[in-house]
Design a protein around this motif. Structure first.
Motif, short mmCIF file in Angstrom:
data_model
loop_
_atom_site.label_atom_id
_atom_site.label_comp_id
_atom_site.label_asym_id
_atom_site.label_seq_id
_atom_site.Cartn_x
_atom_site.Cartn_y
_atom_site.Cartn_z
N UNK A 71 62.97 -63.65 49.12
CA UNK A 71 62.30 -64.90 48.71
C UNK A 71 61.93 -65.78 49.89
N UNK A 72 62.45 -65.48 51.07
CA UNK A 72 62.25 -66.33 52.25
C UNK A 72 60.91 -66.00 52.91
N UNK A 73 59.84 -66.53 52.33
CA UNK A 73 58.51 -66.21 52.84
C UNK A 73 57.82 -67.40 53.51
N UNK A 74 58.31 -68.60 53.26
CA UNK A 74 57.71 -69.80 53.85
C UNK A 74 58.80 -70.78 54.24
N UNK A 75 58.51 -71.57 55.23
CA UNK A 75 59.41 -72.66 55.60
C UNK A 75 58.84 -73.93 55.00
N UNK A 76 59.65 -74.62 54.21
CA UNK A 76 59.26 -75.92 53.69
C UNK A 76 60.13 -76.95 54.42
N UNK A 77 59.57 -77.67 55.37
CA UNK A 77 60.38 -78.58 56.19
C UNK A 77 60.93 -79.80 55.45
N UNK A 78 60.56 -79.99 54.18
CA UNK A 78 61.10 -81.13 53.43
C UNK A 78 62.08 -80.68 52.35
N UNK A 79 62.56 -79.44 52.44
CA UNK A 79 63.53 -78.91 51.47
C UNK A 79 64.59 -78.11 52.21
N UNK A 80 65.80 -78.12 51.66
CA UNK A 80 66.84 -77.26 52.22
C UNK A 80 67.78 -76.79 51.13
N UNK A 81 68.41 -75.67 51.40
CA UNK A 81 69.33 -75.07 50.43
C UNK A 81 70.60 -75.91 50.33
N UNK A 82 70.96 -76.26 49.12
CA UNK A 82 72.20 -76.98 48.84
C UNK A 82 73.29 -75.99 48.45
N UNK A 83 72.89 -74.87 47.86
CA UNK A 83 73.87 -73.85 47.50
C UNK A 83 73.34 -72.91 46.43
N UNK A 84 74.22 -72.02 45.99
CA UNK A 84 73.90 -71.05 44.95
C UNK A 84 74.98 -71.14 43.88
N UNK A 85 74.57 -71.03 42.63
CA UNK A 85 75.50 -71.13 41.51
C UNK A 85 75.25 -69.99 40.53
N UNK A 86 76.24 -69.75 39.66
CA UNK A 86 76.12 -68.81 38.55
C UNK A 86 75.74 -67.40 38.99
N UNK A 87 76.33 -66.94 40.08
CA UNK A 87 76.03 -65.61 40.61
C UNK A 87 76.64 -64.53 39.73
N UNK A 88 75.80 -63.58 39.29
CA UNK A 88 76.25 -62.49 38.43
C UNK A 88 75.54 -61.19 38.83
N UNK A 89 76.22 -60.06 38.58
CA UNK A 89 75.68 -58.73 38.84
C UNK A 89 75.77 -57.91 37.56
N UNK A 90 74.83 -58.08 36.62
CA UNK A 90 74.94 -57.42 35.31
C UNK A 90 74.73 -55.90 35.34
N UNK A 91 74.06 -55.38 36.36
CA UNK A 91 73.83 -53.94 36.48
C UNK A 91 74.01 -53.55 37.94
N UNK A 92 74.39 -52.29 38.20
CA UNK A 92 74.58 -51.86 39.59
C UNK A 92 73.25 -51.53 40.27
N UNK A 93 73.29 -51.54 41.59
CA UNK A 93 72.18 -51.08 42.42
C UNK A 93 72.66 -49.82 43.13
N UNK A 94 71.81 -48.81 43.15
CA UNK A 94 72.11 -47.53 43.78
C UNK A 94 71.18 -47.32 44.97
N UNK A 95 71.58 -46.44 45.89
CA UNK A 95 70.67 -46.02 46.97
C UNK A 95 69.41 -45.47 46.31
N UNK A 96 68.28 -45.81 46.87
CA UNK A 96 66.94 -45.41 46.42
C UNK A 96 66.39 -46.27 45.28
N UNK A 97 67.14 -47.28 44.81
CA UNK A 97 66.57 -48.25 43.88
C UNK A 97 65.66 -49.18 44.67
N UNK A 98 64.61 -49.63 44.03
CA UNK A 98 63.72 -50.63 44.62
C UNK A 98 63.91 -51.93 43.85
N UNK A 99 64.20 -52.99 44.61
CA UNK A 99 64.45 -54.29 43.98
C UNK A 99 63.38 -55.28 44.40
N UNK A 100 63.17 -56.25 43.55
CA UNK A 100 62.29 -57.39 43.84
C UNK A 100 62.93 -58.60 43.18
#
Length: 152
Positions: A71-100
């Motif tokens: 997701x880090x494709x642009x720098x917005x100099x008037x915004x910054x990350x405060x944190x991340x919440x509600x992190x979940x992994x509902x399905x596994x990722x395997x070698x050779x999977x393509x993610x977006x």
């Protein structure tokens, strides 16, 4: 190039999807080395055959790192990350999977503790090539409000 996107510019429901990234065997091995996480779920093919997934799975922390990194494709100099919440992994990722990653503006509100800033919440869904959500989290940003002189 920097793009100024003030708090007022964010629209709830706005969405963007990143390009894809194929997870490799090398990614998994490097992440184990960087993180120190050599659990057999990630590193031992014979052990992993006996798990519900039937094969080795990528580290959740790696899925988070790569998924958010996409997701880090642009720098917005008037915004910054405060944190991340509600992190979940509902399905596994395997070698050779393509993610977006699909990013949706979920919420926004003025930030009473920081005059001149608002809080923006982005729902981040990492999706595999089968359209399955493999990771979900909410990225919280603090974003500068448009200066009064810039609003005119």
């Amino acid at each position: 190039m920097e793009k100024l996107e003030y708090f007022e510019d964010y629209e709830i429901g706005a969405q963007r999807t990143t390009t894809g990234r194929t997870i490799t065997e090398t990614d998994i091995v490097f992440h184990a080395g960087h993180s120190g996480d050599f659990f057999p779920h990630h590193m031992d093919a014979e052990f992993a055959k006996g798990t519900p997934f039937g094969q080795r799975i990528a580290h959740g922390t790696m899925t988070f790192t790569i998924g958010i990194g996409l997701t880090a494709t642009q720098i917005n100099p008037v915004a910054f990350t405060y944190g991340y919440e509600r992190l979940r992994f509902p399905k596994p990722v395997f070698a050779n999977d393509t993610i977006r990653t699909r990013v949706t503006i979920k919420d926004k509100a003025p930030e009473p503790k920081r005059p001149g800033f608002g809080k923006v919440v982005e729902a981040c869904e990492v999706i595999n090539q089968r359209g399955e959500t493999v990771m979900y989290c909410e990225h919280v940003l603090l974003v500068q409000c448009r200066p009064v002189e810039a609003a005119a």
